[in-house]
Design an enzyme around this catalytic site. Sequence first.
Site, PDB file in Angstrom:
ATOM      1  N   ASP B 322       0.750  -1.274  -0.081  1.00  0.00           N
ATOM      2  CA  ASP B 322       0.098   0.113   0.014  1.00  0.00           C
ATOM      3  C   ASP B 322       0.880   1.188   0.010  1.00  0.00           C
ATOM      4  O   ASP B 322       0.469   2.278  -0.406  1.00  0.00           O
ATOM      5  CB  ASP B 322      -0.877  -0.091   1.106  1.00  0.00           C
ATOM      6  CG  ASP B 322      -1.853  -1.104   0.900  1.00  0.00           C
ATOM      7  OD1 ASP B 322      -1.897  -1.985   1.715  1.00  0.00           O
ATOM      8  OD2 ASP B 322      -2.817  -1.186   0.108  1.00  0.00           O
ATOM      9  N   TYR B 406     -10.510  -0.736   0.588  1.00  0.00           N
ATOM     10  CA  TYR B 406      -9.991  -0.876   1.878  1.00  0.00           C
ATOM     11  C   TYR B 406      -9.428   0.421   2.464  1.00  0.00           C
ATOM     12  O   TYR B 406      -9.031   1.252   1.765  1.00  0.00           O
ATOM     13  CB  TYR B 406      -8.947  -1.995   2.030  1.00  0.00           C
ATOM     14  CG  TYR B 406      -9.065  -2.677   3.219  1.00  0.00           C
ATOM     15  CD1 TYR B 406     -10.077  -3.591   3.576  1.00  0.00           C
ATOM     16  CD2 TYR B 406      -8.156  -2.625   4.285  1.00  0.00           C
ATOM     17  CE1 TYR B 406     -10.052  -4.280   4.855  1.00  0.00           C
ATOM     18  CE2 TYR B 406      -8.038  -3.296   5.467  1.00  0.00           C
ATOM     19  CZ  TYR B 406      -9.257  -4.143   5.703  1.00  0.00           C
ATOM     20  OH  TYR B 406      -9.399  -4.663   6.711  1.00  0.00           O
TER      21      TYR B 406
END
Lengths: 674, 674
Positions: B322, B406
């Site tokens: 990420d 997310y």
Amino acid sequence: MAPSHPLSILSIEETNLAREIVLAHHDKEVIDFREIFLQEPTKAELVKYLQLEHSGRLSPTSPRPARLAKCQYDVIGSDRIPSYQESVVDIGSKKRTKHEVIGKEHQAALTLKEFEVLVSVCKADPKFKQAIAELNIPDYYEIVVEPWPYGGLDEEDESRRYFQGLIFAQDTRNNNADSNFYAFPLPLIPVLDIHKKEICRIDKLATGGKNDALTAKTHGEKILEHCTTAEYVPELLPQGVRQDLKTLNVLQPDGPSFKVSDESLVEWQKWRFRVSFNPREGAVIHDVHYDGRSVAYRLSVSEMTVPYADARPPFQRKQAFDFGDGGAGNCANNLSLGCDCLGVIKYFDAVIVDDDGKGKVHPNVICLHEQDEGIGWKHTNWRTGRAVVTRSRVLVVQFIITLANYEYVFAYKFDQSGGIDIETRATGIVSCVNIDPGKTSNYGNVVNPGVLAQNHQHIFAFRIDPAIDGHSNTVITEESHAVPMNPKTNPRGNYYEVRKTPVEKATWADAEPRLNRVFKIVNENIKNPISGNSVGYKLVPPATQLLLADPASVQAQRAQFAQHHVWVTKYKDDELFAGGRFTMQSRKEVDGVADAVARGDNTRDTDVVVWSVFGLTHNPRVEDWPVMPCEIHQVHLRPTDFFTANPSIDVPPSSNKASVEVPKSCCQPAQGKL
Amino acid sequence: MAPSHPLSILSIEETNLAREIVLAHHDKEVIDFREIFLQEPTKAELVKYLQLEHSGRLSPTSPRPARLAKCQYDVIGSDRIPSYQESVVDIGSKKRTKHEVIGKEHQAALTLKEFEVLVSVCKADPKFKQAIAELNIPDYYEIVVEPWPYGGLDEEDESRRYFQGLIFAQDTRNNNADSNFYAFPLPLIPVLDIHKKEICRIDKLATGGKNDALTAKTHGEKILEHCTTAEYVPELLPQGVRQDLKTLNVLQPDGPSFKVSDESLVEWQKWRFRVSFNPREGAVIHDVHYDGRSVAYRLSVSEMTVPYADARPPFQRKQAFDFGDGGAGNCANNLSLGCDCLGVIKYFDAVIVDDDGKGKVHPNVICLHEQDEGIGWKHTNWRTGRAVVTRSRVLVVQFIITLANYEYVFAYKFDQSGGIDIETRATGIVSCVNIDPGKTSNYGNVVNPGVLAQNHQHIFAFRIDPAIDGHSNTVITEESHAVPMNPKTNPRGNYYEVRKTPVEKATWADAEPRLNRVFKIVNENIKNPISGNSVGYKLVPPATQLLLADPASVQAQRAQFAQHHVWVTKYKDDELFAGGRFTMQSRKEVDGVADAVARGDNTRDTDVVVWSVFGLTHNPRVEDWPVMPCEIHQVHLRPTDFFTANPSIDVPPSSNKASVEVPKSCCQPAQGKL
């Protein structure tokens, strides 16, 4: 007046009535009451009642479990040596239904009255006075006797009731009764026979450092000369209190979101449970439901032990069982508005017995309040830019206990997602002894000149009596295992396997974070309609160090419970205490979780109890002195396929109107100040 | 205007100037800017400046590190295939000081622009349209393409730049762009060459359950027929939002206790540090001091990886980095008042580049606020009955990122006792794929009809660049060991030994809670005057499961960092990323912590960096759907013999005047209502 709920604590009237019934059975003897409190109904009886209650079929004529009082008292014989006895009396029928004369091999939990006896006996004792005089400390010190339970007996077949006193000196020159005497430890421990009200002996303590002998030497005249003050009450702080902390208020203009009724019933955000309080366990949570579905029958803090690791005798006897010895309810603080929590707070009182055994109010022993716990859940749709964010509100049932130098804050926290956290915060003053000037020790850390804070552990046991959609439950151990790469089941090596193993028989188990081991408490008879899995809650046991004492030591023998993280047992009425019913002076754990497991009961699809044990190895830091910042530990219970979706999905998105933005201009270089 | 602090982020003007300088060097080419942001000074230069600053000797003529801009951009060649290049330009001298043409074996981090390309290419592609048409889903579904990084390359020597699209269907009948399309997953993944802007192939996904083949079958016509809605936006909830949650406000009538000045400088309760923000790491904390003493040079979230465990190809390529792939700063939310925190909130903006490379404000990417965290410390003197209780106030620096489905909430929390927590909350929507009606899977959990939420892990790396009273630090591993009972050193069996081992050379280590293993970062040259120990801070590494993928798998090879809990390395400028500088499509970790350790540097009494890795094995629960409640993890940094007492001992005792008691009468049985 409506009859009390079977889980409501005894009223003053009920307490006094129980006292009268006991006295009537002992009309020829002198009775010294220790405790009178609610004897909870058997599960079979209570479940029947609760089923009626939850189904709305309860009527004034419904059968009710008898209101029972557990009475703990000494019967003072002609030799002045008390016999410890326990009775259960039926308040309704005014009958004694059970009576036990406890064998001399067991000791009752301590009472604060015994502390007072210990202090006054020491202060009057010539041997003790002589021992103090030999230390030759300046006159402006006043001697403080800190009563402690005696710890595990060194000898077998010893039935006398001992206490030990840790001795400190308080500097009276600053004329403040709260001046911190722990900064001036004296190297002796009087040991009392509390029944005979006499000092049996005075243990001399070693004050050496590394490479010094394990045994005490004769002390010179300078035992306190290198000690310095270490105050914590604000008026005695040399530098005063900090001035730059601005007020932070929690306001609930529309009142709390919880509702308390029927003395013990708490309803909040789809949760519904009852709160009770007893002298040993403090606050206990009962009959926990979420959205009408049963989650747990009873949650409690069952026991804790605090063994000290100083190898020099008699420090092996520094090992408190704060629940079994001291009684968490006994030692509970009277909580204060604006100090122990913020916002709108509901306090619960307890009823305790006075010196004469009569009931009196022990006010504000439990507090109930809501807290904001940050973001509950959030998702931003990056396509539309819309963020939906909820805040997590939790309901906290809190109680705080003080045991001599140390405090624990316990809290049951209920969240909107169906989760329950059981939390402990360790704070207070670390236990310490005198150490010679300039020395350091393998047994602890020097936290103030002349003050050695001894290494120790705190090992807690929480008792979880689940009722996942009913009382037939199973514990499933679930682990995530790596799988070697192979063409058939793991061609790219990214797969891992989730293994589930039901616990068939009563057993212990340890945390294993390498395998992400979790313990799911499920109802195998009820399947989640979405996933097909058994509905359940998972316990994530904290992976912490367990008891370090040698398994053959008295410290370890009397704390079997402290040697594994999880114990699974079959429910048995009155089996509430992980370390056994009697812990004072015990040499081994009797009828604790280890014995419960040893029965070898079936634990599959039946009424199981799960005990969660975790610890804190506390090798003190200088920063833990003079009062240590809270060290926080939590055990998490989380629904796993119990619900059909996130239960907090219907929490309204947050848009708190009272929050205020600091203007952007405040942080321009030129301005500098807010 | 005063010159910016060397740690202040680039202004819009500086960004635009950097852009001009880069363009001037590429005046014959087409430049597509990805990022322009502050290139932090070398440590040698910055430390010199900070020393002047802290000693109060900084003057307008003091030497200052150059203001440098890191510029990341594609140079579009005649073949339309971009060459990724990075330059560093000196804003002051308007010179390019560094220029790198990145080799084809590496890929730049993604930009949101590429997401848009991916979506539009898919939507226009006939093959893709045909594949969707074959699924034969009702007309009222709109196709949603969810762009994802491609994950680890399956083949070596592949230099094309790929993206993958996860495909969902959104039910348009409720006319709401935020209707949850994740409830309708479609079993295909288009793979794009983003440079060529074309679909290379469309991977078909298996939708079977246990015992079904690893490979996809041909799907029938009913791919969505068993799927049902699962909404989270409040207006679409069938049952609406709950109505019984009452307002809870946090009010700070006298304003916040913090002060923000000089753009990046935060001062609060003896803490002093700077905050910066960059596209990759999000919020970064610099130059942390407590009461004038240095604690840390730089704290950051360095990397995370989220590997999925579904064994069926191509799911091995579901593995996001990420920070390295997505860029936490890039994906940061614009935070909103009253939603993401309560009380008085200071927001920090960032500067990002627009499509044309010009700077623009990315507002409210960091929020700063205070929180009450319950009791800070408490002691009751049972003799006098006096309780002294303080509340724990913490200062929170928070940022939140969204990566497709997310979200993560990251927070640096500073407390009054000298402690720092680095926290992450995982929330958002779990990644899911289609599963046939009635089936269950070894690869995840069915969380909604037809929706399989795949098992996965989240493994985080926090980078701690300590500066404990200076930059010469040592990491000491401290363990508590049981000692067998023996007459000489452990006569009663209660002793345990505390063992300390300095880390001499760069290495990794794992958490070992059985030994209470902690990592102390100390300055061996400075001793605590009370205890005699080296001053330090301890890191308590969370004992969590590490990466489960087979070590030979691409998932594991590209995430070496995720295989140990703690890495100790010697400081090196620009060595910031645990998983290496380039993670997009990587087949192995290059220049990450594993390579840093492999240098074998001395780490004793030198400039060390500690990397804390922890994870969360996430086998989804039904309760994680449709948006999961935050799962919270923290890494704790705590002073250990750094101070000479509890630093919060001077916090004023709490007596909050705004708290309100619920009248005792409220819980009488007759009343029932609050």
